[in-house]
Design a protein around this motif. Sequence first.
Motif, short mmCIF file in Angstrom:
data_model
loop_
_atom_site.label_atom_id
_atom_site.label_comp_id
_atom_site.label_asym_id
_atom_site.label_seq_id
_atom_site.Cartn_x
_atom_site.Cartn_y
_atom_site.Cartn_z
N SER A 142 0.92 -1.09 -0.03
CA SER A 142 0.02 -0.12 -0.01
C SER A 142 0.89 1.33 0.05
CB SER A 142 -1.03 -0.04 1.24
OG SER A 142 0.13 0.12 2.58
N MET A 143 2.14 1.18 0.23
CA MET A 143 3.11 2.22 0.40
C MET A 143 3.77 2.42 -0.83
SD MET A 143 4.27 1.58 4.34
CE MET A 143 5.02 3.09 4.67
N HIS A 144 3.62 1.69 -1.81
CA HIS A 144 4.51 1.71 -3.02
C HIS A 144 4.25 3.01 -4.07
CE1 HIS A 144 5.16 -3.15 -3.61
NE2 HIS A 144 5.67 -2.76 -2.64
N ALA A 145 3.00 3.30 -4.04
CA ALA A 145 2.46 4.28 -4.71
C ALA A 145 3.32 5.62 -4.11
CB ALA A 145 0.95 4.54 -4.87
N GLU A 146 2.96 5.89 -3.09
CA GLU A 146 3.49 7.20 -2.46
C GLU A 146 4.87 7.40 -2.45
OE1 GLU A 146 2.56 7.83 1.68
OE2 GLU A 146 4.01 9.18 1.88
N TYR A 147 5.78 6.13 -2.19
CA TYR A 147 7.14 6.46 -2.31
C TYR A 147 7.65 6.18 -3.79
CZ TYR A 147 7.00 6.94 2.62
OH TYR A 147 6.53 7.38 4.11
N THR A 148 6.92 5.65 -4.50
CA THR A 148 7.27 5.67 -5.89
C THR A 148 7.04 7.10 -6.49
OG1 THR A 148 6.96 3.58 -6.43
CG2 THR A 148 6.79 4.91 -8.42
N ILE A 149 5.85 7.78 -6.12
CA ILE A 149 5.52 9.10 -6.59
C ILE A 149 6.53 10.07 -6.06
CG2 ILE A 149 4.10 10.91 -6.54
CD1 ILE A 149 1.86 8.61 -6.96
N LEU B 122 12.67 1.66 -9.14
CA LEU B 122 12.40 -0.09 -9.35
C LEU B 122 11.53 -0.43 -8.11
CD1 LEU B 122 13.08 -2.89 -10.27
CD2 LEU B 122 15.09 -2.90 -9.27
N CYS B 123 10.31 -0.75 -8.23
CA CYS B 123 9.26 -1.06 -7.40
C CYS B 123 8.73 -2.49 -7.44
CB CYS B 123 8.15 -0.18 -7.76
SG CYS B 123 6.74 -0.41 -6.58
N GLU B 124 8.89 -3.07 -6.02
CA GLU B 124 8.42 -4.43 -6.03
C GLU B 124 6.97 -4.81 -6.51
OE1 GLU B 124 9.53 -7.61 -5.66
OE2 GLU B 124 11.66 -7.01 -5.51
N MET C 272 10.28 0.86 -13.15
CA MET C 272 10.29 -0.87 -13.67
C MET C 272 9.60 -1.43 -12.50
SD MET C 272 13.52 -3.25 -14.45
CE MET C 272 13.68 -4.78 -13.92
N ILE C 273 8.71 -2.35 -12.82
CA ILE C 273 8.33 -3.44 -11.53
C ILE C 273 9.16 -4.53 -11.52
CG2 ILE C 273 6.21 -4.46 -10.74
CD1 ILE C 273 6.07 -1.24 -11.19
N ALA C 274 9.46 -5.06 -10.37
CA ALA C 274 10.63 -5.95 -10.31
C ALA C 274 9.96 -7.31 -10.45
CB ALA C 274 11.11 -5.78 -8.32
N SER D 103 9.55 -4.76 -17.91
CA SER D 103 8.45 -4.90 -17.15
C SER D 103 8.35 -3.58 -16.45
CB SER D 103 8.88 -5.80 -16.09
OG SER D 103 10.05 -5.62 -15.28
N ASP D 104 7.68 -2.57 -17.41
CA ASP D 104 7.42 -1.15 -16.76
C ASP D 104 6.28 -1.05 -16.15
OD1 ASP D 104 5.58 -1.58 -18.75
OD2 ASP D 104 6.45 0.01 -20.04
N GLY D 105 5.92 0.22 -15.88
CA GLY D 105 4.47 0.25 -15.18
C GLY D 105 3.36 -0.32 -15.70
N GLU D 106 3.35 -0.06 -16.99
CA GLU D 106 2.24 -0.44 -18.04
C GLU D 106 2.09 -1.97 -17.81
OE1 GLU D 106 0.12 1.38 -19.28
OE2 GLU D 106 1.12 3.16 -19.67
N GLU D 107 3.21 -2.60 -17.48
CA GLU D 107 3.30 -4.13 -17.31
C GLU D 107 2.58 -4.38 -15.93
OE1 GLU D 107 3.60 -6.87 -18.98
OE2 GLU D 107 4.40 -8.41 -17.60
N GLY D 108 3.16 -3.84 -14.99
CA GLY D 108 2.47 -3.93 -13.64
C GLY D 108 0.95 -3.69 -13.53
#
Lengths: 361, 361
Positions: B108-115, B125-127, B152-154, B337-342
């Motif tokens: 749930s914290m991926h979005a905030e810390y990516t942004i 690079l986000c899990e 990139m999604i991991a 494996s970019d954001g669109e792939e995720g």
Amino acid sequence: MDLTRREFSRLAGTAAAASMLPRAKAEEKKIGWCIVALGRISMDHFMPGMLQSRTGRIVALVSGHRPKAEQQAAMYAVPDNAIYNYENYDRIASNKEIDAVYIALPNSMHAEYTIRAAKAGKHVLCEKPMATSVADSQAMIDTCRTAGKKLMIAYRCQYEPVNLKAISLIHSGAIGSVQAIESANGFNIARDEWRLNRKLAGGGPLMDVGIYSLNASRYLTGEEPGDIRANASVVDHDGRFTEVEENVGWTMKFPSGIMASCNTTYGGDMNGFYRVHGSKGMIELSPAFGYEGIHLRAQIWGQPPIDMPSPQHGYEQFTVEADYFADCIRKNKEPRSDGEEGLRDMKYMQAIYKAAGLTRL
Amino acid sequence: MDLTRREFSRLAGTAAAASMLPRAKAEEKKIGWCIVALGRISMDHFMPGMLQSRTGRIVALVSGHRPKAEQQAAMYAVPDNAIYNYENYDRIASNKEIDAVYIALPNSMHAEYTIRAAKAGKHVLCEKPMATSVADSQAMIDTCRTAGKKLMIAYRCQYEPVNLKAISLIHSGAIGSVQAIESANGFNIARDEWRLNRKLAGGGPLMDVGIYSLNASRYLTGEEPGDIRANASVVDHDGRFTEVEENVGWTMKFPSGIMASCNTTYGGDMNGFYRVHGSKGMIELSPAFGYEGIHLRAQIWGQPPIDMPSPQHGYEQFTVEADYFADCIRKNKEPRSDGEEGLRDMKYMQAIYKAAGLTRL
């Protein structure tokens, strides 16, 4: 697995040797079997299996192809007057040597020939799927019951020792609470198979081989599936799949929450398998459903792995199945895989087809 | 797989040796990584993997637990002023050593810390799963795009050689027309995991580990699933599964007709695997998704079996993944494996949950 002349001689020798052994009970006359339809499963599996049986012997044949019937009759010492065809089939009633019939016809003919056998006063071992409709299945059950004859559906994996080991491991709690099962079974079908004819087969791979995954999910869990979701498809648009589906994928949710996810196909050899995942370990049977070579590998976490290859050889699965039915007949026991068991699968297959948007059964 | 002091010393030695090798291009400065969250996957896998990397090094850490951060900083020679916490995280903007962040926070914290990272001018690079909602996933993509930063999604299995071998066997036609895939992935979850908290995790095993089976079905077929059917359940009523599901089973039908049937669980170790069945053969990866020991066995009917254990050791999957992202950054390439792939997986997981009657994402 073709039955070569050499193998046949070996088996016939074993049978002769077995027949010379002292009988446990002198009064235990062998069950006389009438083989209905001389296809691959009869000629290459069930009939050779009977040669190894201490409880049964082949006494009659039914075939539409007289020369083939005569050739098989000679191999199994079946007298000429015990070779029937589909027209004079009902005359089996007057053949006192026949106690039971083994029905290995195309699916759509199972009901008629089971019903005629029961009316002729014979017990019936019928191949799966038991029929091509729920109504036919019910009629088979009702007729056999009225006639006071046993009806067993030939779910041979329910009598096979490696599958039984998987069941006992699960029921003993060895792998903890069961969570999920994956299973698949299928083969790459030849263009000329009756199985591709909807009128004869009733449906596609689900009824023919997917039924193994369905039935296994039930005997492994000991539960009946509730919610069923499914999809069906054709990958190979090569003219084979105009009447039946090529692939079915489905999930079943059991009352305890166990999920089973399965595939079946007529488009490729799947080397039929299952995996059962529990909280404390997992069991894999690969292959799980074959005539030979069934192999269990289990891992109970923190313990040495369990490896159990099938102890059976040749046609033994069929021998065991026939011997079990003989025991049911002699002791007046209801077979574990009786008509009701077959009917349950018919209803679940109907539900799978319906969930996949197909009309079958 | 715990990183022992001995292993660490060995890896650190390898890294030192590697750093003494002549560089292909003198100007290729190592990518400076900031590790966001010091959990198991960071400390036991990604960070040790960086020690073997020729393209990257760890230059900063973000943690809410200062003593742990200092201990890890000492191991990786990260200066004191490059240890951040979740409050002062945005200050990474002014740390010119940091090129990219590795996000290994609860979902749930991926979005905030990516942004926040993209706004601070850092690549991400986000899990997986990339977020806990489709909207958050889209916002991550949009923000990184606007900032001109890579996302990139991991999905490490997309860069792992045994999975790549499976893909190439399929795409070469070696197993003929693909019919069906079975896959499962899961583990027996401990009671105190954040993954059981719906607010932090977004969902249960589907999002955490089932996503491997989903993503594999897509990269193996090279197709996007159409019709999705699913079921979910709880087997163990022991207090763990009050907020998220324990089991999900689902089927996906791909445009060519390929069926994928999958299970995922938090109730038992599934030793994540897949089987791919084609008209000419089959491929099994068992295990398919682990950090180590991935193993391919293929049978192309009529040919000798193919056996390919992973050629990788230790933390190499993470090294390869980080090196690939470094290459994307340097060459201004969009990661596979970019954001669109995720985001695609997020939408499919949403569809699976919906089909199972659950509201998620």
